[in-house]
Enzyme design. Structure first.
Site, mmCIF file in Angstrom:
data_model
loop_
_atom_site.group_PDB
_atom_site.id
_atom_site.type_symbol
_atom_site.label_atom_id
_atom_site.label_comp_id
_atom_site.label_asym_id
_atom_site.label_seq_id
_atom_site.Cartn_x
_atom_site.Cartn_y
_atom_site.Cartn_z
ATOM 1 N N GLU A 1 0.871 -1.175 0.000
ATOM 2 C CA GLU A 1 0.000 0.000 0.000
ATOM 3 C C GLU A 1 0.907 1.223 0.000
ATOM 4 O O GLU A 1 1.471 1.577 1.043
ATOM 5 C CB GLU A 1 -0.923 -0.025 1.217
ATOM 6 C CG GLU A 1 -1.881 -1.205 1.258
ATOM 7 C CD GLU A 1 -2.894 -1.192 0.127
ATOM 8 O OE1 GLU A 1 -3.083 -0.136 -0.492
ATOM 9 O OE2 GLU A 1 -3.491 -2.243 -0.150
ATOM 10 N N CYS B 1 -2.093 9.278 2.689
ATOM 11 C CA CYS B 1 -1.691 8.775 1.373
ATOM 12 C C CYS B 1 -2.758 9.017 0.306
ATOM 13 O O CYS B 1 -2.441 9.110 -0.880
ATOM 14 C CB CYS B 1 -1.344 7.294 1.446
ATOM 15 S SG CYS B 1 -2.705 6.234 1.999
#
Length: 410
Positions: free
Chosen positions: A163, A197
């Site tokens: 990720e 993010c």
């Protein structure tokens, strides 16, 4: 959390604990169903067999968490791995050191170490962990470190979920509701002081509404953070001096439309908007991961789509518009991990939506059933009795047998 980087009780619950509780409840509700054998059709070629798929745990899993949401991004994949029947070694980020210590104490005092265990440390400890063979590695963090994790996993042919991140664009088209768009973007961008993010990394706004949109952003920031006291109480610090210095260099005085309040002693950077930005500027060369929002205007949507497509595939993309045709065009033509229409960041809260990147923004996905699948191997089984066996597949091979096989498979 507050001692590490000034995260309030409310924001900790909103962005960390609530998501964990939601995930745990979903796993408790569904794990029995997800763990069952699944029957699938067999086809006449294998008559009278039956076919089914058996979910099984992968084995020993390594979870390497990130610093920006230290509870959520460490514990959510860990509890998903446990629900799928695996054992877990959890390596939280060392940057929020107090949070890491609390996590290690709570988990290591309450779980058998051969089932679920936290190992604290930095690069040295992570490197040593990666020298061991795991059955699955799950990493959340930056692209450069993700490459290191991937290389280490490849030595043991260990499957990974990465990720990562990237520069997530936000399209604001001429027909968007400007005030509501600004409200949603300001919240999602400056949440966690931009250290998210999937935060909107930069804005692409139709030039015809640029001035109105910039003013709406400014007004929304001022409405949310009316004075320094509000900012210091409800707004996070930058995680460390290294990241503070990196972000400070991205703020060019001539491009500041609003903000640029800096205090290195407090690791504080206020919400900042940049205008007159181009893709050649330094702020557009890497993921910002901080409270700096570049706004780029465009007159030709086709050209700006082409420009975005030429760059690495982002983790997220957001589109603000009422025009369904234009929305569908962007959703179809652009490749990205996931996103939202007329909102930002909130797709993360829906466990029915797999969360993950594509290309340099990540490999694999999790949340809900996608997370269970990520930590599960599915064994495919053909189960045949002894009492019947056709002779079509056996020698001697004849034209008649070939014709029958063609009929069966074509």
């Amino acid at each position: 959390m507050y001692e590490d980087f000034g995260k309030s009780e409310f924001e900790t619950y909103l962005t960390e604990l609530s998501l964990l509780y939601h995930e745990v409840n979903g796993l408790i509700k569904n794990v029995k169903k997800w763990s069952k054998r699944k029957k699938v059709s067999t086809g006449i070629a294998n008559f009278p067999a039956k076919s089914y798929i058996i979910p099984e745990p992968m084995g020993v899993t390594l979870i390497i968490g990130a610093w920006n949401y230290p509870y959520q991004l460490s514990l959510l994949p860990a509890i998903t791995s446990l629900a799928a029947g695996n054992t877990v070694i959890l390596k939280p980020s060392e940057l929020p050191s107090r949070t890491s210590k609390v996590m290690a104490r709570i988990i290591n005092d309450n779980f058998p170490s051969n089932y679920f265990h936290v190992i604290e440390g930095g690069v040295k400890e992570t490197t040593e962990l990666l020298e061991n063979r795991f059955d699955k590695i799950f990493f959340t963090g930056s692209i450069p470190v993700g490459k290191i994790i991937y290389q280490a996993a490849a030595k043991h042919l260990t499957p990974v979920t990465l990720e990562l991140g990237g520069k997530s664009p936000t399209f604001v088209l001429a027909d968007a509701d400007i005030e509501m768009t600004a409200k949603r973007i300001v919240w999602s961008k400056f949440l966690n002081a931009g250290q998210t993010c999937i935060a909107p990394d930069y804005i692409l706004v139709d030039q015809s509404i640029e001035a109105l949109f910039l003013k709406a952003l400014k007004d929304e920031i001022e409405a949310n953070y009316k004075n320094k006291g509000d900012i210091e109480e409800n707004y996070l610090r930058i995680i460390d001096n290294k990241n503070f210095d990196r972000l400070s260099k991205l703020i060019e005085t001539g491009q500041v439309y609003f903000g640029a309040d800096l205090n290195r002693a407090k690791r504080f950077i206020g919400p900042t908007i940049l205008q007159n930005v181009s893709f050649k500027d330094e702020v557009m060369k890497e993921e910002i991961f901080g409270p700096i929002l570049p706004v780029l205007s465009f007159t030709n949507l086709e050209e700006v789509i082409k420009t975005v497509k030429e760059r690495p595939k982002p983790l997220s993309c957001y589109i603000y518009s009422k025009n369904r045709k234009t929305i569908d065009k962007l959703l179809t033509e652009l490749s990205f991990g996931g996103g939202a229409v007329n909102d930002s960041v909130m797709h993360l809260s829906n466990t029915n939506l797999p969360f993950g990147g594509i290309g340099s923004s990540g490999i694999g996905s999790y949340h809900g059933k996608a997370g269970f699948d990520s930590f599960t191997h599915y064994k495919s089984i053909l189960d045949k009795p002894f009492w019947f066996e056709g002779n079509i597949k056996y020698a001697p091979y004849t034209k008649k047998k070939k014709a029958i096989i063609k009929w069966l498979f074509e």
